[in-house]
Design a protein around this motif. Structure first.
Motif, PDB file in Angstrom:
ATOM      1  N   VAL A  91      92.694 -14.146 -57.372  1.00 50.24           N
ATOM      2  CA  VAL A  91      93.435 -13.107 -56.669  1.00 50.24           C
ATOM      3  C   VAL A  91      94.503 -12.575 -57.628  1.00 50.24           C
ATOM      4  O   VAL A  91      95.009 -13.321 -58.467  1.00 50.24           O
ATOM      5  CB  VAL A  91      94.074 -13.651 -55.367  1.00 50.24           C
ATOM      6  CG1 VAL A  91      95.100 -14.731 -55.678  1.00 50.24           C
ATOM      7  CG2 VAL A  91      94.714 -12.525 -54.567  1.00 50.24           C
TER       8      VAL A  91
ATOM      9  N   THR B 196      94.867  -4.871 -54.703  1.00 49.08           N
ATOM     10  CA  THR B 196      94.850  -6.338 -54.719  1.00 49.08           C
ATOM     11  C   THR B 196      93.401  -6.793 -54.901  1.00 49.08           C
ATOM     12  O   THR B 196      92.643  -6.857 -53.928  1.00 49.08           O
ATOM     13  CB  THR B 196      95.414  -6.925 -53.419  1.00 49.08           C
ATOM     14  OG1 THR B 196      96.749  -6.451 -53.222  1.00 49.08           O
ATOM     15  CG2 THR B 196      95.437  -8.446 -53.478  1.00 49.08           C
TER      16      THR B 196
ATOM     17  N   CYS C 275      95.238 -11.385 -62.878  1.00 44.10           N
ATOM     18  CA  CYS C 275      94.983 -12.269 -61.735  1.00 44.10           C
ATOM     19  C   CYS C 275      95.045 -13.728 -62.153  1.00 44.10           C
ATOM     20  O   CYS C 275      94.988 -14.064 -63.345  1.00 44.10           O
ATOM     21  CB  CYS C 275      93.624 -11.952 -61.105  1.00 44.10           C
ATOM     22  SG  CYS C 275      92.221 -12.313 -62.177  1.00 44.10           S
TER      23      CYS C 275
ATOM     24  N   ARG D 260      83.755  -9.215 -56.888  1.00 45.59           N
ATOM     25  CA  ARG D 260      85.154  -8.756 -56.903  1.00 45.59           C
ATOM     26  C   ARG D 260      85.350  -7.668 -55.856  1.00 45.59           C
ATOM     27  O   ARG D 260      84.572  -6.718 -55.792  1.00 45.59           O
ATOM     28  CB  ARG D 260      85.496  -8.220 -58.293  1.00 45.59           C
ATOM     29  CG  ARG D 260      86.954  -7.789 -58.484  1.00 45.59           C
ATOM     30  CD  ARG D 260      87.173  -7.461 -59.962  1.00 45.59           C
ATOM     31  NE  ARG D 260      88.559  -7.229 -60.275  1.00 45.59           N
ATOM     32  CZ  ARG D 260      89.101  -6.022 -60.472  1.00 45.59           C
ATOM     33  NH1 ARG D 260      88.336  -4.939 -60.365  1.00 45.59           N
ATOM     34  NH2 ARG D 260      90.374  -5.881 -60.773  1.00 45.59           N
TER      35      ARG D 260
ATOM     36  N   TYR E  49      90.439  -9.484 -55.454  1.00 42.92           N
ATOM     37  CA  TYR E  49      90.202 -10.902 -55.237  1.00 42.92           C
ATOM     38  C   TYR E  49      88.694 -11.138 -55.178  1.00 42.92           C
ATOM     39  O   TYR E  49      87.900 -10.207 -54.990  1.00 42.92           O
ATOM     40  CB  TYR E  49      90.883 -11.399 -53.958  1.00 42.92           C
ATOM     41  CG  TYR E  49      90.477 -10.689 -52.691  1.00 42.92           C
ATOM     42  CD1 TYR E  49      89.380 -11.125 -51.938  1.00 42.92           C
ATOM     43  CD2 TYR E  49      91.183  -9.581 -52.234  1.00 42.92           C
ATOM     44  CE1 TYR E  49      89.013 -10.477 -50.767  1.00 42.92           C
ATOM     45  CE2 TYR E  49      90.823  -8.927 -51.060  1.00 42.92           C
ATOM     46  CZ  TYR E  49      89.740  -9.382 -50.331  1.00 42.92           C
ATOM     47  OH  TYR E  49      89.367  -8.731 -49.179  1.00 42.92           O
TER      48      TYR E  49
END
Length: 326
Positions: free
Chosen positions: A141, A187, A114, A208, A189
């Protein structure tokens, strides 16, 4: 064209030079708790969504290792490996969700990367004037790939003793033609805070959220493929007899429109890495690690060496002058 090549070479050399790349890399550990957001969870008859369906006694642990590279003063690149455990049990829910009487646990192994962006920083925390402690707020992200293997167990009712956990994927519990994949993507983030102290150490805490692209972390997604009463691990209905028809073949077992997500609250610790060729690292060793008796000898030796060089220079200059006059 030659000028461009020369400038590019110079920039690349400056970037790779350890003097200019001091403290650009740190390695560390993280540890924390996980919450599962899927088809199993919550205490009410109807799903509340997001953290409203988190059951504290179903939270589990996550841990991992990571490396972080400083791109510039605001951007970092982070990559690591995580172990994540999640679980859920209908016994904690009321009404039809409790009657369904299913449960699972899943151990996940994740490889992730990330980008981190620091949007606020206090360079001298406490205003001591020494600039040894700083505080940073950042958001991140990225993307990840992970392996998972959901397991379940058959219980007559919620008060029955837990039996051995069995892998659910090979059983095709929803009558799939082929088993779902154990490899999926996500994904991740979130947001966090980092406290850097004593130049070399970083302590952090971060939230997270893993936005996953699979609905089978809990092995529940579509409809029943077995009728209640068959004593099958895929259908463990334990509710009123007059409601049993709602839990038979073809009836809704989960929600395929919503993927299974994971949230985490972690703490982290890392240490900045500096090479022996780094002049800042050498200064640190001279100041904090080298005994005083060695420091004095080193200084004395340098003075003698400098004096010797100066004398030699004078002698050489004198010789050249004499030859010139001759």
């Amino acid at each position: 064209m030659k000028r461009i090549i020369v400038l590019f070479t110079f920039a690349l050399t400056a970037l790779l030079n350890p003097i200019h790349s001091q403290y650009n890399f740190d390695i560390g550990l993280n540890f924390g708790g996980t919450g599962f957001l899927g088809d199993i969870g919550g205490t009410g008859e109807v799903a509340k969504g997001f953290i409203g369906d988190i059951v504290l006694k179903q939270t589990n642990i996550t841990t991992g290792v990571y490396g972080r590279y400083k791109i510039n003063s605001k951007m970092h690149f982070n990559s690591g490996i995580n172990y994540v455990k999640i679980s859920g049990d209908d016994a904690n829910s009321a009404g039809p969700r409790g009657w369904r009487n299913l449960r699972f646990q899943n151990q996940i192994f994740e490889l992730n990367s990330c980008l981190e962006y620091t949007f606020f920083k206090i360079h001298d925390l406490g205003r001591t004037g020494r600039y040894r402690t700083s505080l940073s707020l950042y958001a991140f992200v990225g993307g990840s790939v992970f392996y998972h293997n959901p397991k379940g167990t058959f219980l007559v009712n919620a008060n029955s003793p837990i039996k051995n956990w069995e892998s659910l994927r090979p059983l095709k519990t929803e009558g799939q033609a082929t088993p779902y994949s154990q490899i999926s993507i996500s994904t991740p983030y979130g947001i966090g805070v980092i406290l850097k102290t004593a130049t070399f150490y970083k302590f952090g805490i971060y939230f997270r959220y893993m936005k996953n692209y699979t609905d089978y972390l809990d092995d529940i997604s579509t409809v029943y493929a077995h009728d209640p009463g068959e004593e099958n691990i895929a259908n463990q209905y334990n509710g009123p007899e007059e409601q049993a028809a709602s839990f038979s073949i073809g009836q809704i077992r989960g929600n395929p429109k919503s993927f299974d997500d994971i949230l985490m609250l972690n703490i982290s610790f890392s240490k900045l890495i500096a090479t022996k060729n780094n002049m800042y690292y050498a200064d640190y060793l001279m100041k904090y690690k080298m005994p005083k008796k060695f420091k004095s000898k080193s200084s004395y030796g340098n003075k003698r060496h400098n004096t010797y060089q100066f004398k030699n220079f004078k002698k050489k200059k004198a010789k050249r002058t004499m030859r010139a006059n001759f």
